[in-house]
Design an enzyme around this catalytic site. Structure first.
Site, PDB file in Angstrom:
ATOM      1  N   GLY A 199       0.773  -1.230   0.000  1.00  0.00           N
ATOM      2  CA  GLY A 199       0.000   0.000   0.000  1.00  0.00           C
ATOM      3  C   GLY A 199       0.804   1.280   0.000  1.00  0.00           C
TER       4      GLY A 199
ATOM      5  N   LEU B 299     -11.148  -7.503 -12.309  1.00  0.00           N
ATOM      6  CA  LEU B 299     -12.553  -7.199 -12.038  1.00  0.00           C
ATOM      7  C   LEU B 299     -13.373  -7.424 -13.311  1.00  0.00           C
ATOM      8  CD1 LEU B 299     -11.883  -3.934 -10.018  1.00  0.00           C
ATOM      9  CD2 LEU B 299     -12.713  -6.120  -9.078  1.00  0.00           C
TER      10      LEU B 299
ATOM     11  N   HIS C  21      -0.865   1.628 -13.165  1.00  0.00           N
ATOM     12  CA  HIS C  21      -0.227   0.451 -13.754  1.00  0.00           C
ATOM     13  C   HIS C  21       1.248   0.776 -14.006  1.00  0.00           C
ATOM     14  CE1 HIS C  21       0.020  -3.303 -15.906  1.00  0.00           C
ATOM     15  NE2 HIS C  21       0.671  -2.674 -16.867  1.00  0.00           N
TER      16      HIS C  21
ATOM     17  N   ARG D 104      -6.509  -8.216  -8.327  1.00  0.00           N
ATOM     18  CA  ARG D 104      -7.562  -9.097  -8.817  1.00  0.00           C
ATOM     19  C   ARG D 104      -8.154  -8.488 -10.077  1.00  0.00           C
ATOM     20  NH1 ARG D 104      -6.292 -13.530  -7.112  1.00  0.00           N
ATOM     21  NH2 ARG D 104      -8.287 -14.313  -7.831  1.00  0.00           N
TER      22      ARG D 104
HETATM   23  C1  GAR Z   1       2.560  -0.741  -7.817  1.00  0.00           C
HETATM   24  O1  GAR Z   1       3.789  -0.753  -8.493  1.00  0.00           O
HETATM   25  C2  GAR Z   1       1.413  -0.725  -8.817  1.00  0.00           C
HETATM   26  O2  GAR Z   1       1.691   0.026  -9.956  1.00  0.00           O
HETATM   27  C3  GAR Z   1       1.306  -2.181  -9.139  1.00  0.00           C
HETATM   28  O3  GAR Z   1       1.464  -2.836  -7.907  1.00  0.00           O
HETATM   29  C4  GAR Z   1       2.323  -2.063  -7.078  1.00  0.00           C
HETATM   30  C5  GAR Z   1       1.675  -1.867  -5.725  1.00  0.00           C
HETATM   31  O4  GAR Z   1       2.560  -1.283  -4.809  1.00  0.00           O
HETATM   32  N1  GAR Z   1       0.049  -2.485  -9.753  1.00  0.00           N
HETATM   33  C6  GAR Z   1      -0.122  -3.431 -10.679  1.00  0.00           C
HETATM   34  O5  GAR Z   1       0.760  -4.133 -11.077  1.00  0.00           O
HETATM   35  C7  GAR Z   1      -1.543  -3.541 -11.191  1.00  0.00           C
HETATM   36  N2  GAR Z   1      -1.614  -4.496 -12.253  1.00  0.00           N
HETATM   37  P1  GAR Z   1       2.022  -0.627  -3.462  1.00  0.00           P
HETATM   38  O6  GAR Z   1       1.145  -1.673  -2.765  1.00  0.00           O
HETATM   39  O7  GAR Z   1       3.244  -0.324  -2.682  1.00  0.00           O
HETATM   40  O8  GAR Z   1       1.221   0.601  -3.826  1.00  0.00           O
END
Ligand code: GAR
Length: 204
Positions: A12, A93, A109, A91
């Site tokens: 997060g 959606l 992303h 997940r």
């Molecule tokens: C981030 O790098 C986000 O861009 C990626 O997951 C990470 C979460 O980090 N999202 C994806 O890959 C979505 N397909 P965080 O929990 O530290 O924010």
């Protein structure tokens, strides 16, 4: 004041930056942090800040995405969000779920969309010999990692990078890009936010 729900699956760090941005005269406040993983680190951080949290474990719903989403909708509807930010929500959606919130749901992303939709974005970009990568905030539509682009930050690939070092560099830009986009979005401004890693780091 606009209400923002944040969905996450992991630590997060993007959620934290979004929450930290929503103070003072910012036109929005967090109303819920929701996860598909009851043990997500992001839930603990949010709870410690006094933000309402909820978790709907996806595992008991294996094979029944509609039932999982029905369960997810409970706390989400109850929070009455004006905007939903997917922030590391891992997940997929369905179109039915997205339809309810379409036009109010954002995602971040870790690639320069439309390149590298899906997973392993940094490894795939390195394998392809990319010199620049980055991150994108976009409106969520039923197609995966598609939808109107609301912001992009470009990040250089540096000598010796591996997927982990690249991910860390991109993440520093995610932390700047997502709050900047959210701020504009809640004001009704959908002009894309464009950022550049080199320029930003020179400036600071
Ligand atoms: C981030 O790098 C986000 O861009 C990626 O997951 C990470 C979460 O980090 N999202 C994806 O890959 C979505 N397909 P965080 O929990 O530290 O924010």
């Amino acid at each position: 004041m606009k209400r923002v729900a944040i969905l996450l699956s992991g630590g997060g760090s993007n959620m934290a930056r979004l929450v930290q941005s929503m103070t003072g005269d910012h036109p929005a406040r967090p109303c819920l942090v929701l996860s598909n993983d009851p043990n997500a680190g992001g839930l603990v951080r949010a709870r410690n800040w006094g933000i309402a949290t909820a978790a709907v474990d996806h595992r008991p719903f294996a094979g029944d995405r509609a039932a999982f989403e029905a369960a997810l909708s409970g706390p989400l509807r109850a929070a009455r969000p004006d905007v939903i930010c997917l922030a590391g929500f891992m997940r997929i959606l369905t179109g039915d779920f997205i339809a309810e919130w379409e036009g109010r749901m954002l995602n971040i992303h870790p690639s320069l969309l439309p390149s590298y939709r899906g997973l392993r974005t940094h490894a795939r970009a390195l394998e392809a010999g990319e010199r620049d990568v980055g991150c994108t905030v976009h409106e969520v539509i039923p197609d995966l990692d598609a939808g109107p682009i609301l912001g992009q930050a470009r990040v250089p690939v540096l000598e010796g990078d591996d997927p982990a070092t690249l991910a860390a560099r991109v993440l520093t830009m995610e932390h700047q890009l997502y709050p900047a986009v959210l701020y504009r979005y809640v004001l009704g401004d959908r002009t894309p936010v464009i950022m550049d890693w080199t320029a930003d780091n020179r400036a600071s």
